[in-house]
Design an enzyme around this catalytic site. Sequence first.
Site, PDB file in Angstrom:
ATOM      1  N   ARG A  18      43.688  42.323  39.723  1.00 49.72           N
ATOM      2  CA  ARG A  18      44.101  43.689  39.389  1.00 49.72           C
ATOM      3  C   ARG A  18      43.796  43.910  37.912  1.00 49.72           C
ATOM      4  O   ARG A  18      44.434  43.337  37.027  1.00 49.72           O
ATOM      5  CB  ARG A  18      45.598  43.844  39.649  1.00 49.72           C
ATOM      6  CG  ARG A  18      46.196  45.173  39.202  1.00 49.72           C
ATOM      7  CD  ARG A  18      45.796  46.299  40.127  1.00 49.72           C
ATOM      8  NE  ARG A  18      46.725  47.414  40.028  1.00 49.72           N
ATOM      9  CZ  ARG A  18      46.350  48.670  39.792  1.00 49.72           C
ATOM     10  NH1 ARG A  18      45.062  48.961  39.603  1.00 49.72           N
ATOM     11  NH2 ARG A  18      47.243  49.629  39.763  1.00 49.72           N
ATOM     12  N   GLU A  20      44.097  46.212  35.606  1.00 46.09           N
ATOM     13  CA  GLU A  20      45.094  46.722  34.663  1.00 46.09           C
ATOM     14  C   GLU A  20      46.100  45.653  34.257  1.00 46.09           C
ATOM     15  O   GLU A  20      46.668  45.733  33.171  1.00 46.09           O
ATOM     16  CB  GLU A  20      45.824  47.918  35.282  1.00 46.09           C
ATOM     17  CG  GLU A  20      44.936  49.132  35.510  1.00 46.09           C
ATOM     18  CD  GLU A  20      45.706  50.291  36.159  1.00 46.09           C
ATOM     19  OE1 GLU A  20      45.046  51.259  36.540  1.00 46.09           O
ATOM     20  OE2 GLU A  20      46.942  50.191  36.278  1.00 46.09           O
ATOM     21  N   THR A  22      45.571  41.996  34.312  1.00 48.49           N
ATOM     22  CA  THR A  22      45.145  40.718  33.721  1.00 48.49           C
ATOM     23  C   THR A  22      43.714  40.692  33.202  1.00 48.49           C
ATOM     24  O   THR A  22      43.253  39.652  32.744  1.00 48.49           O
ATOM     25  CB  THR A  22      45.264  39.603  34.786  1.00 48.49           C
ATOM     26  OG1 THR A  22      44.386  39.902  35.880  1.00 48.49           O
ATOM     27  CG2 THR A  22      46.686  39.457  35.291  1.00 48.49           C
ATOM     28  N   GLU A  86      39.575  44.516  49.184  1.00 46.46           N
ATOM     29  CA  GLU A  86      38.765  43.380  48.749  1.00 46.46           C
ATOM     30  C   GLU A  86      39.301  42.082  49.367  1.00 46.46           C
ATOM     31  O   GLU A  86      38.547  41.215  49.812  1.00 46.46           O
ATOM     32  CB  GLU A  86      38.798  43.306  47.218  1.00 46.46           C
ATOM     33  CG  GLU A  86      37.714  42.455  46.616  1.00 46.46           C
ATOM     34  CD  GLU A  86      37.731  42.584  45.093  1.00 46.46           C
ATOM     35  OE1 GLU A  86      38.551  41.916  44.443  1.00 46.46           O
ATOM     36  OE2 GLU A  86      36.934  43.375  44.584  1.00 46.46           O
TER      37      GLU A  86
END
Length: 1104
Positions: A18, A20, A22, A86
Amino acid sequence: MAMSEISRCTYHVFLSFRGEDTRKSFTDHLYTALVHLGIQTFRDDEEIERGNNIKYEIERAILHHSKISIVVFSKNYAASTWCLNELVMILEHKKSSKHIVLPVFYDVDPSQVKNQTGSYGEAFTQHEQNFESMVQRWRNALKEVADIGGMVLQDRHESQFIQDIVKEVQNKLHLISLYVPPYLVGIDPLVTQINQWLEQDGANKVGIATICGIGGIGKTTIAKVVYNQNIPRFEGYSFLADVRETSQDCNGLVRLQRQLISDILKGKSHKIYNIDNGINKIKEIVCCRRVLLVLDDVDELEKIRKLMGTQIPFHPGSKIIITSRNRCLLNAYFISQMFDLEASTSCGGLSKQFEVKELASSESVQLFNWYAFGHNSVPESSMVFARSLVKHCGGLPLALQVFGSSLSSKSVSSWKSALEKLEEIPDNKIQKILRISYDSLEDDHDKNLFLDIVCLFIGKDRDYTTTILDGCDFYTTIGIENLVGRSLLIINEKNKLMMHQMIKDMGREIIRQESSDIGKRSRLWHKNAFDVIREKIGSRTVKCLTLDLKGLLEDKAKRTNTTLHFPKHSKSQFLMANDVDMETQAFAKMKGLKQLQLDYVRLKGDFKDFPKRLRWLRWRGFCMQSFPVDFDINELIVLDMRNSKLKQVWRDTECLPNLKILNLNHSHGLLKTPSFSGLPSLEKLMLKDCINLVEVDQSIGELKMLTFLNLKDCTSLRHLPRTIGSLISLEELVLSGCSRLDDVPRELHNMESLKVLNLDETAIYQSRSGLHWLLLKRSKGMGFSWASLPSSLVKLSLESCKLSNDVIPNDLCNLASLKSLNLSRNPIHYLPESLKNLTKLDKLLLTSCTELQMIPKLPVLLNVFECKFIFGDNSPFQGSGIINLPCFFSSTRCVIFGCEKLTEVENLFKLEPIENFEEEEIRRLFNVDSINRNRLQLYSYLTDSIMLATPQVLQECGITSTFVVGSEVPIGFKHGTNEHRISFFLPTPSHPDEKIHRFSLCVVFSLASDQMLELLPSVHIFNETKMIMQRYRSSFIGIPETNDNTMLWLIHWPVTDCQFEGGDLVSCMVVPIHLSIRKFGVTYESEHNIRYEYGFSHLSTGII
């Protein structure tokens, strides 16, 4: 999968995260650490060119250009539908390929991901409103990936966490580092066994194992597969290939040490100056990490000591696998030397040997077809040759691969030519590999022993072979052990010497290469032996010659498609009619000949120049009527003259001081045995089927070493000499089939060593005078005594001797050692009560005693509840749920097939006509007012026989039952449907002491299969409240006339106190194997005779 396949991928690792959460922190650090170690890693903002279709590029990266997906789960991961889609894509790819998924739980707990709680639960609350059709797929994906397990941050520093992830990725990339052939057959069961061993106490115990077998059997391939599948579970690992060969090179051991250290340290190189330096470094690195170490092709333990030293401090959980041709490589002393004290103690229980067996026939065909044709089918034109080649390979994978590859795309004529060549000259590539085991034998003694066995003794009894070869100056016992240890020889379950066809070919090829002149080879067989004799070109180098002329001519006939007719009882006559001209002079130069086989060979000439050092002579079909006077056989140990024309073995007393075995079986012309005075060492004497033998020489009593005497089927023999009682070493005496023998000497009781006496089909029953000592009549009908039989007897067989009741003695106390008694096919009606005194008896054969009615109580051998009563696996008395099994019958095997009149085995079962019972008794037992007394067929599983009679009452194991013709459950039971199970709660009793003491069951059945007689019918009563199961398998069953006819099975089943009480849930079930259950009813009674009835219509049904 091979490293080459990894290198073809654009990326080693695909990073899913993700952004935003890491992108510029944890994931960035992880990405950098991977790249610095040369691990090609994909992440979307670095690898996708601006303007490209992002979804397409990511899909391509996952599906085609990476081997591992690292999925970083952060707090807001589930909020991104992109990330969830994904993840679904990654997991779908994993299912259809070898793609590896490594979950990393950065700042979330795996349970949150799995159960969608916390921030993941909040995200899915939103998704339920906007993406209802996708939510379940996302939930399933999160649950699946959480179940995989992975890396969890918890309280660790991020830097250490990243190092651990990188290490795991390195491990997983090495998972597919060793190449294995693309098509493997038949290895899965053994691979599974080794994997299970690796997992056994894997975390805290050191283990060492050998994978052993002959060359080319697939040891290395199996070790590679196991290695590939298990390296992720270890912190370090190394596969050292070809240890035997590499260690022989200059500095070979040092190179192996360098590789081992480099592998375990993940590529870091260390300078190793000498072996001692390498040993110290190896000890340093294996003590602090769990390692998987495979040492491939080790031929001797000393090489392992030189490679790694002794007292190696392996870290707990480490495993060592060794592949070797030597099945006896590992031993307790080596293990204690190799490991330090603590590790060797834990290793002792985990040391293991896995033997690789030859492929089965179907597996061999698959593997051969793959290499020969590229698929698992054979063109019709090559079918015959393919089958012959596969058979010749004997399940050896290397041979199947070599022959298959070499013949691929070749013509049929090439296949035929290759097969013909193979029968004469083995394939060189295969021979080189197989010969390694032969060359590794420690001395010429074992090598010569191997070649003698190859030439003469394959398929022969081990003890027989040892007797012969010991006499040829071999140390046979230890030699055979060495050959077995090197996987060159197999001892089968019948104690026969067996050898793989390719090993046999290898041995014969070694002999063939001794000289281009066949007469100068050490060992000759088959056609070469024939040619040497015909052409008289033998030499003193010949030690062994074996020729079966009958077999040679048969083979020749097969090759030329000629049909030969061999008269059944005149094998020699056929050979006489063939122009086979051989002379004794052909053997004059073979001064070193010790082992000679001349089956059905006719020699002309005298024997004065014949080899004089013979130790083994086999001459079946010998055509002379007596042994030649000038034939010097003074050194013989074994003389085998089966199927000979001998009438007199030798004219005078022959002095053969070393002779141990004399075999004259099937010598139909023999009238009298030879004198035995000159045979002081004789141990075995075989005279089977000497149908005209009328006299055994008195000198037989001089054979103080004789242990085995076989006179089976000597149908003209009437008497034995009294001196036979002097055979103090005799252990087995076979007189079966001596149909005129009516006198067995009283002196038999002097044979203190006699263990086996076989008198089958003799005439001992005809002559009381001949057996006056054996059947001593006692006063006032007290029976007979066999007191004169030797007390040493372990096995006594009297089958088909026409013994009657008055001949079977009541006193058998003198046979205290007897373990097996055969009274089959005798017209006896009953057996003596004294059988129970034979406390060691474990086998009683009563096959086809058609008049036998009752067997008394048999002896108790062991206090175990296991009955081996006649019918093996189908026994009604096997299993833990058996009721009241009589322990007196615990271990005695009693074979009673064909005893069609047998109605009782004391304390086991009893069968009585229903006419023997009063009507009140029938009513009490079976809860019926009357019984249909029509005759019916009743099959006995015990005797495998059918009786036609009125209904019979069967009592066995405390249960009483009967079969009667009928189609309705009697009035005392409630009718039901054709279910096979009924369940009910027992009502609360009216009196506190009231207990259920019996059940009555009625089963209406018909035949559902013609195989109904193969399996015993079974009924279960199960107290589901108390978890008590009682099972009854009837040893009899009624047989309806046709499949449409029905029959009643009525069962009276007592139960003990407290097993069934009010409120208990009870299930009664018939196991309907080959039966069609039409109706089923049950009733039961308490102590106070209060009856409860149940039918099927209102009760639950199903299978327990």
